[in-house]
Scaffold this motif. Structure first.
Motif, mmCIF file in Angstrom:
data_model
loop_
_atom_site.group_PDB
_atom_site.id
_atom_site.type_symbol
_atom_site.label_atom_id
_atom_site.label_comp_id
_atom_site.label_asym_id
_atom_site.label_seq_id
_atom_site.Cartn_x
_atom_site.Cartn_y
_atom_site.Cartn_z
ATOM 1 N N GLN A 1 38.302 27.238 30.802
ATOM 2 C CA GLN A 1 38.784 28.605 30.938
ATOM 3 C C GLN A 1 38.054 29.275 32.092
ATOM 4 O OE1 GLN A 1 38.590 30.904 27.347
ATOM 5 N NE2 GLN A 1 38.707 32.849 28.428
ATOM 6 N N VAL A 2 38.809 29.687 33.091
ATOM 7 C CA VAL A 2 38.193 30.318 34.246
ATOM 8 C C VAL A 2 37.862 31.771 33.923
ATOM 9 C CG1 VAL A 2 39.358 28.797 35.870
ATOM 10 C CG2 VAL A 2 40.428 30.955 35.225
ATOM 11 N N GLN A 3 36.772 32.226 34.493
ATOM 12 C CA GLN A 3 36.353 33.598 34.265
ATOM 13 C C GLN A 3 35.573 34.098 35.473
ATOM 14 O OE1 GLN A 3 33.872 34.255 30.777
ATOM 15 N NE2 GLN A 3 34.710 36.315 30.506
ATOM 16 N N LEU A 4 35.827 35.333 35.846
ATOM 17 C CA LEU A 4 35.123 36.008 36.923
ATOM 18 C C LEU A 4 34.682 37.366 36.391
ATOM 19 C CD1 LEU A 4 37.700 35.224 39.726
ATOM 20 C CD2 LEU A 4 35.390 34.288 39.610
ATOM 21 N N VAL A 5 33.390 37.631 36.447
ATOM 22 C CA VAL A 5 32.856 38.874 35.913
ATOM 23 C C VAL A 5 32.070 39.577 37.021
ATOM 24 C CG1 VAL A 5 31.433 39.956 34.153
ATOM 25 C CG2 VAL A 5 32.740 37.887 33.601
ATOM 26 N N GLU A 6 32.644 40.668 37.509
ATOM 27 C CA GLU A 6 32.015 41.457 38.561
ATOM 28 C C GLU A 6 31.170 42.575 37.952
ATOM 29 O OE1 GLU A 6 36.165 40.172 40.032
ATOM 30 O OE2 GLU A 6 35.340 41.078 38.219
ATOM 31 N N SER A 7 30.088 42.915 38.644
ATOM 32 C CA SER A 7 29.226 43.992 38.183
ATOM 33 C C SER A 7 28.483 44.586 39.375
ATOM 34 C CB SER A 7 28.221 43.477 37.143
ATOM 35 O OG SER A 7 27.397 42.484 37.710
ATOM 36 N N GLY A 8 27.847 45.726 39.134
ATOM 37 C CA GLY A 8 27.015 46.333 40.156
ATOM 38 C C GLY A 8 27.610 47.538 40.846
ATOM 39 N N GLY A 9 28.843 47.863 40.537
ATOM 40 C CA GLY A 9 29.458 49.028 41.150
ATOM 41 C C GLY A 9 28.852 50.324 40.639
ATOM 42 N N CYS A 22 28.919 38.691 41.083
ATOM 43 C CA CYS A 22 30.079 38.110 40.424
ATOM 44 C C CYS A 22 29.664 36.778 39.816
ATOM 45 C CB CYS A 22 31.214 37.911 41.412
ATOM 46 S SG CYS A 22 32.574 36.911 40.768
ATOM 47 N N ALA A 23 29.750 36.697 38.508
ATOM 48 C CA ALA A 23 29.460 35.463 37.795
ATOM 49 C C ALA A 23 30.759 34.710 37.563
ATOM 50 C CB ALA A 23 28.782 35.769 36.470
ATOM 51 N N ALA A 24 30.807 33.484 38.018
ATOM 52 C CA ALA A 24 32.024 32.685 37.928
ATOM 53 C C ALA A 24 31.809 31.511 36.986
ATOM 54 C CB ALA A 24 32.419 32.170 39.304
ATOM 55 N N SER A 25 32.846 31.181 36.237
ATOM 56 C CA SER A 25 32.772 30.030 35.332
ATOM 57 C C SER A 25 34.152 29.409 35.200
ATOM 58 C CB SER A 25 32.244 30.452 33.967
ATOM 59 O OG SER A 25 33.088 31.418 33.375
ATOM 60 N N PRO A 103 40.147 31.845 55.223
ATOM 61 C CA PRO A 103 39.047 32.487 54.506
ATOM 62 C C PRO A 103 39.485 33.385 53.344
ATOM 63 C CG PRO A 103 39.615 33.830 56.374
ATOM 64 C CD PRO A 103 40.577 32.672 56.376
ATOM 65 N N SER A 104 40.799 33.579 53.137
ATOM 66 C CA SER A 104 41.160 34.643 52.190
ATOM 67 C C SER A 104 42.264 34.293 51.196
ATOM 68 C CB SER A 104 41.576 35.898 52.961
ATOM 69 O OG SER A 104 42.682 35.621 53.796
ATOM 70 N N ARG A 105 42.734 33.065 51.178
ATOM 71 C CA ARG A 105 43.773 32.703 50.223
ATOM 72 C C ARG A 105 43.139 32.396 48.876
ATOM 73 N NH1 ARG A 105 48.841 30.074 50.615
ATOM 74 N NH2 ARG A 105 49.757 30.114 48.531
ATOM 75 N N THR A 106 43.663 33.075 47.818
ATOM 76 C CA THR A 106 43.093 32.882 46.489
ATOM 77 C C THR A 106 44.170 32.425 45.510
ATOM 78 O OG1 THR A 106 43.553 35.117 45.664
ATOM 79 C CG2 THR A 106 41.533 34.819 46.943
ATOM 80 N N GLY A 107 43.725 32.095 44.318
ATOM 81 C CA GLY A 107 44.655 31.829 43.229
ATOM 82 C C GLY A 107 45.105 33.134 42.605
ATOM 83 N N ASP A 108 45.791 33.037 41.487
ATOM 84 C CA ASP A 108 46.380 34.220 40.872
ATOM 85 C C ASP A 108 45.468 34.916 39.869
ATOM 86 O OD1 ASP A 108 49.586 32.550 40.759
ATOM 87 O OD2 ASP A 108 48.703 33.842 42.306
#
Length: 120
Positions: A1-9, A22-25, A103-108
């Protein structure tokens, strides 16, 4: 299971600094390029910065070059965005993602993002 958790704003005055994380898993972090993107209401998400899987290459949007620095710690599966000399036009929700085409193409898949607000 993919996960991206951003913080610090947060809220900062113009000229100030913030450091986003950003913690990615769910994927082999050290094998993937990573990037930061931002979005304001009513506008498309835009590219901010990218970093190669091995820390050897970076790319920046012209609007942030010289002010923002992207970095990563493969041991912690985390990518960072150091933002200095912030401007009100940097106000946006910031997101990280895996880069599938440099440099900028990502998944959904996208995380929840972290809000950055720069006051004038």
């Amino acid at each position: 299971q993919v996960q991206l958790v951003e913080s610090g704003g947060g809220l900062v005055q113009a000229g100030g600094s913030l450091r986003l994380s950003c913690a990615a898993s769910g994927r082999t972090f050290s094998s993937h390029h990573m990037g930061w993107f931002r979005q304001t209401p009513g506008k498309e998400r835009e590219f901010v910065a990218a970093i190669g899987w091995d820390n050897s290459t970076t790319s920046y949007a012209p609007s942030v070059k010289g002010r923002f620095t992207i970095s990563r710690d493969n041991a912690k599966n985390t990518v960072y965005l150091q933002m200095n000399r912030l401007k009100p036009e940097d106000t946006a929700a910031y997101y990280c993602n895996w880069i599938i085409r440099w440099p900028s193409r990502t998944g959904d898949y996208w995380g929840q993002g972290t809000q950055v607000t720069v006051s004038s």
